[in-house]
Design an enzyme around this catalytic site. Sequence first.
Site, mmCIF file in Angstrom:
data_model
loop_
_atom_site.group_PDB
_atom_site.id
_atom_site.type_symbol
_atom_site.label_atom_id
_atom_site.label_comp_id
_atom_site.label_asym_id
_atom_site.label_seq_id
_atom_site.Cartn_x
_atom_site.Cartn_y
_atom_site.Cartn_z
ATOM 1 N N HIS A 1 -35.428 32.862 81.821
ATOM 2 C CA HIS A 1 -34.016 33.139 81.544
ATOM 3 C C HIS A 1 -33.888 34.016 80.299
ATOM 4 C CE1 HIS A 1 -31.671 30.248 84.154
ATOM 5 N NE2 HIS A 1 -32.920 29.857 84.379
ATOM 6 N N GLU B 1 -29.095 38.407 83.042
ATOM 7 C CA GLU B 1 -30.217 38.173 82.133
ATOM 8 C C GLU B 1 -31.395 39.072 82.506
ATOM 9 O OE1 GLU B 1 -30.774 33.959 82.391
ATOM 10 O OE2 GLU B 1 -28.776 33.530 81.592
ATOM 11 N N GLU C 1 -36.504 30.645 77.694
ATOM 12 C CA GLU C 1 -35.400 31.503 77.275
ATOM 13 C C GLU C 1 -35.908 32.613 76.356
ATOM 14 O OE1 GLU C 1 -32.242 31.227 78.171
ATOM 15 O OE2 GLU C 1 -31.935 29.161 78.838
ATOM 16 N N HIS D 1 -29.791 34.210 87.048
ATOM 17 C CA HIS D 1 -28.565 34.755 86.457
ATOM 18 C C HIS D 1 -28.718 36.270 86.362
ATOM 19 C CE1 HIS D 1 -28.049 30.579 84.445
ATOM 20 N NE2 HIS D 1 -27.393 30.637 85.583
#
Length: 342
Positions: free
Chosen positions: A140, A46, A225, A43
């Site tokens: 992420h 990010e 994350e 992504h």
Amino acid sequence: MLCSTLGGNRCPVITITASPGSQREELHQFWNRQYVVLTARVHPGESNASWVMKGTLEFLVSNDPIASSLRDSYIFKIIPMLNPDGVINGCHRCSLSGEDLNRQWSEPKPDLHPTIYHTKGLLSYMRSIGKTPLVYCDYHGHSRKKNVFIYGCSLKETLWQARSSVDTATLKEDIGYRTIPKVLDKISPAFAMNRCCFLVQKSREATARVVVWREIGVLRSYTMESTYCGCDQGKYNGLQLGTRELEEIGAKFCTGLLKLKKEEWSCSKQLITEDDTVLDFDNELQNDRHMTHSDGSVDDEPLCPEEIDYDTDNCTDEDDDSIDLAAELELSSGDELELDKK
């Protein structure tokens, strides 16, 4: 280079390991090294994931004795940026095809999703030659939750939360997927074990984490994350995470990997100084029995010291049905779980 993207940009893959010696024993050890596959930045928005990856890369090639031990123990295959087109063109989540690449892992198309197609192909090839990775982790960033945490995959936890008709009390599962998060909770001030989640949800079934777990057979398949904002616990409570802290997370993840290599652990006790809590955690696990699989092999790490609380659902995203995993019970290999027969 892994492949070229839709925009004609290069997608590199980096290999990090120690060169073997010329002795037969050293060559044998080299050929038997396990693989660790790390990816990031699927992504484009990010960007904090790239700082975590930077911390990982710089630590692995450093002169730190732990990094040296990791290079001797593992072969790292690292793809630092899965979506370079999106990054270059200023996309937030999609690629030039207008799709979220982390929802294409089930059936990636070589012409539309080349980086995912070839990454999955690499993982499939590794499995076909008996080199299934010990760990896969996709870095992420999270826009709403605080701290750093991991999403993993657990069949038993998913069936329990879905209130499946399967009697989970008779289902035995290798819970080695929890070891790295447990170690990170001990050594990384930004990491929060209570934010981790190991459920497999329908909306995530085409993500890297779930596909690598289900199709490639990687027990320790993760999404890590890192918060966009800050922490609400520990040393960084109330503070924004900067680039230095994000790089620290990448380095700490590497330290956690050392825990998986039991034969390296005895010498590592002399190497680790600042992370004494890891040693305490290891000592707690020494007395636990190793899980024996149906094929007679022994897991490469001890079990977690406490029972899993299946009453606790750590996922706080929007409600989402758990994936239908009834077929998984028939397809699951004996080295991951076994059913007790009455």
